[in-house]
Design a protein around this motif. Structure first.
Motif, short mmCIF file in Angstrom:
data_model
loop_
_atom_site.label_atom_id
_atom_site.label_comp_id
_atom_site.label_asym_id
_atom_site.label_seq_id
_atom_site.Cartn_x
_atom_site.Cartn_y
_atom_site.Cartn_z
N ILE A 199 79.79 3.21 -11.89
CA ILE A 199 79.05 3.31 -13.10
C ILE A 199 80.39 3.46 -14.23
N ASP A 208 80.38 4.30 -18.30
CA ASP A 208 79.56 4.45 -19.67
C ASP A 208 80.75 4.50 -20.74
N ALA A 241 79.76 14.21 -12.45
CA ALA A 241 80.22 12.86 -12.62
C ALA A 241 81.35 12.54 -11.85
N SER A 256 80.02 11.86 -8.45
CA SER A 256 79.09 10.66 -8.33
C SER A 256 79.65 9.32 -8.96
N ILE A 295 81.23 8.32 -11.62
CA ILE A 295 80.92 7.70 -12.86
C ILE A 295 82.00 7.86 -13.76
N SER A 344 75.84 4.92 -22.81
CA SER A 344 74.36 5.83 -22.84
C SER A 344 74.44 6.56 -24.03
N PRO A 391 74.41 13.89 -14.95
CA PRO A 391 75.02 12.42 -14.57
C PRO A 391 74.11 11.75 -14.09
N GLN A 392 73.05 12.30 -13.23
CA GLN A 392 71.87 11.52 -12.65
C GLN A 392 71.10 10.70 -13.71
N GLU A 451 73.19 7.96 -14.99
CA GLU A 451 73.52 6.76 -14.05
C GLU A 451 72.15 5.98 -14.44
N LEU A 464 72.19 1.96 -15.47
CA LEU A 464 71.63 0.99 -14.55
C LEU A 464 70.43 0.19 -15.30
#
Length: 241
Positions: free
Chosen positions: A2, A4, A22, A25, A27, A196, A207-208, A211, A215
């Protein structure tokens, strides 16, 4: 992965916890700052995070009260690979500081053009012509990557920015308006990035949630361009040095 390309990490409820999650994950975040003092703090905290790039900023909405901090921007700009959030904002409540905003933005762009190799995230509200004029004056897109964050200008201004080589970071809010969708569809896919603008859009605080927001935008781009999200990933990766 991901990516951003415009996030306010320092405005999260728990900046350090957000950054840790993050990283776990996978990101990647371009963390823009609104003042050089915030930049000082974030660089100290996250210099070892390969997935987080900290940008040196002085937000146009804060220029009237933080004008003297331009000296701090000059102090750090040589070593800062990422710059933002900077720009111009001519909304009524900020218009009285127009001349100071122009002075700050023009100086930063001049320094970036002199240094080269910067990735620059640019805010523009009712000021797109002036922003593009200043970028053109210093030939800033020649040796820097200039990203127009949440662009809301006219189609003719968008085309001018494309000809100059600008990138555009798009977000969920742009997808929700007719003008936003029209602008997105006129950007060459290799100049599209996703942001974002957290936490300002939909009050993103994890962070979820970030994401999911990224997406959603990527899926939308796939409805306009074949393999849109794949091309966006390649462009994004090239900016994360």
């Amino acid at each position: 992965m991901i990516y951003d390309l415009h996030c306010h990490l320092d405005l999260m409820p728990s900046m350090r916890e957000f950054a840790k999650d993050a990283k776990e994950s996978n990101i990647n975040i371009l963390a823009v700052t609104t003042t050089p003092k915030a930049y000082e703090k974030e660089i100290a905290f996250f210099h070892s995070y390969e997935n987080i790039k900290i940008a040196l900023g002085l937000h146009p909405q804060l220029v009237s009260e933080r004008y003297n901090e331009l000296a701090l921007v000059e102090k750090y700009i040589e070593d800062a690979a990422y710059i933002g959030e900077i720009g111009l904002d001519y909304n009524r409540q900020f218009y009285s500081a127009k001349n100071k905003q122009i002075d700050v933005f023009e100086n930063i762009i001049k320094w970036c053009s002199s240094e080269g190799g910067k990735v620059i995230s640019i805010h523009s509200v009712h000021a797109d012509k002036n922003v593009l004029d200043i970028l053109e004056k210093y030939d800033c897109t020649k040796n820097n990557k200039c990203i127009l964050h949440w662009f809301s200008g006219s189609l003719s201004q968008l085309r001018r920015a494309v000809e100059m080589g600008c990138y555009f970071s798009i977000n969920e809010m742009m997808m929700q308006s007719l003008n936003g969708r029209k602008l997105i569809s006129n950007i060459p896919i290799d100049k599209v990035l996703v942001e974002s603008d957290a936490p300002f859009i939909n009050k993103i605080s994890t962070p979820q949630q970030l994401e999911v927001a990224i997406l959603r935008v990527e899926l939308y781009t796939n409805t306009i361009w074949n393999h849109g999200s794949e091309i966006i990933h390649l462009s994004s990766k090239s900016l994360f040095k």
